[in-house]
Enzyme design. Structure first.
Site, PDB file in Angstrom:
ATOM      1  N   ASN A  12      -0.927   1.560   6.424  1.00  0.00           N
ATOM      2  CA  ASN A  12      -1.422   0.321   5.821  1.00  0.00           C
ATOM      3  C   ASN A  12      -0.466  -0.782   6.253  1.00  0.00           C
ATOM      4  O   ASN A  12       0.622  -0.906   5.713  1.00  0.00           O
ATOM      5  CB  ASN A  12      -1.444   0.478   4.289  1.00  0.00           C
ATOM      6  N   LYS A  14      -0.592  -3.890   5.911  1.00  0.00           N
ATOM      7  CA  LYS A  14      -0.513  -5.065   5.030  1.00  0.00           C
ATOM      8  C   LYS A  14      -0.536  -6.341   5.881  1.00  0.00           C
ATOM      9  O   LYS A  14      -1.176  -6.370   6.924  1.00  0.00           O
ATOM     10  CB  LYS A  14       0.717  -4.975   4.122  1.00  0.00           C
ATOM     11  N   HIS A  99      -6.338  -1.602  -3.575  1.00  0.00           N
ATOM     12  CA  HIS A  99      -4.883  -1.493  -3.476  1.00  0.00           C
ATOM     13  C   HIS A  99      -4.253  -2.269  -4.635  1.00  0.00           C
ATOM     14  O   HIS A  99      -4.756  -3.318  -5.032  1.00  0.00           O
ATOM     15  CB  HIS A  99      -4.407  -2.047  -2.124  1.00  0.00           C
ATOM     16  N   GLU A 101      -1.845  -4.171  -4.775  1.00  0.00           N
ATOM     17  CA  GLU A 101      -1.508  -5.570  -4.461  1.00  0.00           C
ATOM     18  C   GLU A 101      -2.735  -6.468  -4.618  1.00  0.00           C
ATOM     19  O   GLU A 101      -2.622  -7.630  -5.008  1.00  0.00           O
ATOM     20  CB  GLU A 101      -0.906  -5.653  -3.048  1.00  0.00           C
ATOM     21  N   GLU A 171      -1.165   5.824  -5.720  1.00  0.00           N
ATOM     22  CA  GLU A 171      -0.015   4.996  -5.350  1.00  0.00           C
ATOM     23  C   GLU A 171       0.612   4.393  -6.606  1.00  0.00           C
ATOM     24  O   GLU A 171       0.172   3.332  -7.080  1.00  0.00           O
ATOM     25  CB  GLU A 171      -0.449   3.859  -4.422  1.00  0.00           C
ATOM     26  N   GLY A 177       6.809   0.018  -1.777  1.00  0.00           N
ATOM     27  CA  GLY A 177       7.725  -0.933  -1.146  1.00  0.00           C
ATOM     28  C   GLY A 177       9.080  -1.029  -1.830  1.00  0.00           C
ATOM     29  O   GLY A 177       9.855  -1.927  -1.537  1.00  0.00           O
ATOM     30  N   SER A 215       6.465   4.405  -0.779  1.00  0.00           N
ATOM     31  CA  SER A 215       7.764   4.742  -0.206  1.00  0.00           C
ATOM     32  C   SER A 215       7.803   6.123   0.451  1.00  0.00           C
ATOM     33  O   SER A 215       8.799   6.838   0.335  1.00  0.00           O
ATOM     34  CB  SER A 215       8.873   4.590  -1.255  1.00  0.00           C
TER      35      SER A 215
END
Ligand code: PGA
Length: 256
Positions: A12, A14, A99, A101, A171, A177, A215
């Site tokens: 991914n 991003k 996701h 985010e 996730e 991250g 991660s």
């Protein structure tokens, strides 16, 4: 059960990439993926402007590609949106939806994510449906409730035939991250719970892949991928470094 499912490792990217850097990375991924056993599938989800470049550079390779989101709409006056059909026109096979985010920064609700998953499926894409709890929710002991609702909202909108074609990615938000991955045992516990929800919908749906993301790095990938209900990974930061991403793909192969 995991023995029958293939391993899937998806990058991914991003909001990262530039034409020149992408070319180097995609070439390295395509070459390395060609040496992986057939039971390890690899994909990259790139920013939409790079779908054409990705299609050109990965054509004929074993690597799949896709977008990181799709619109909930088919077409119309929705400035800035990208429809699943548009993504599919570039030969894509994947679309990440939900996701964390996007849920956090774009206020995407569980219902909207479910609509997007449906749009992706209708366009012939495999939606990678992300679910995950925040640190606050984990500490409050509500992890299963949170991810259960996120998954159920999607499953409720899909036919069984459609539900059997999704991929789920667990996730934990606190692991994305941050460099702080869930331990293999923590991840496995949630994956087993998600698997139970999927199996409750019947054997076909019970067989969908459930990836872990947050991660994942070369040095923790193999232990995570060895867990019975972890079928691979959704890789953010490490997917931008060819060497790391390939090491993670190799870790998936080592578990076969
Ligand atoms: P990360 O991101 O690997 O950088 O933690 C994973 C993701 O957000 O998909």
């Amino acid at each position: 059960m995991s023995q029958q499912r293939k391993k899937l490792v998806v990058g991914n990217w991003k909001l990262h990439g530039r034409l020149a850097d992408n070319a180097v990375l995609l070439d390295a991924v395509a070459q390395a993926a060609s040496r992986l056993p057939e039971q390890v599938k690899v994909g990259v989800c790139v920013p939409c402007p790079y779908l054409a470049q990705t299609q050109t550079l990965l054509a004929g390779s074993v690597v799949g590609w896709g977008s990181q989101d799709v619109s909930a709409h088919l077409q119309g006056a929705y400035t800035g949106e990208v429809a699943a059909e548009m993504v599919a026109e570039f030969g894509a096979t994947f679309a990440i939806v939900g996701h964390s985010e996007r849920r956090a920064y774009h206020r995407e609700s569980a219902d909207l994510v479910a609509i997007k998953a449906g749009r992706a499926l209708t366009a012939g894409l495999t939606p990678i449906v992300c679910v995950g709890e925040t640190l606050e929710q984990r500490e409050a002991g509500t992890t299963e409730q949170v991810v259960g609702v996120q998954l159920d909202e999607v499953l409720a909108r899909l036919s069984l035939e459609e539900a059997a074609r999704i991929v789920v990615a667990y996730e934990p938000v606190w692991a994305i991250g941050t460099g702080k991955s869930a331990t293999a045992a923590e991840a496995q516990a949630v994956h087993a719970f998600l698997r139970k929800l999927l199996v409750a919908r019947g054997a076909e749906v019970g067989g969908v892949s459930v990836l872990y993301g947050g991660s994942v790095k070369p040095d923790n990938a193999e232990e995570l991928f060895r867990q019975p209900d972890i079928d691979g990974g959704l890789i953010g930061g490490a997917s931008l470094k060819a060497q790391d991403f390939l090491a993670i793909c190799n870790a998936a192969a080592a578990t076969l």
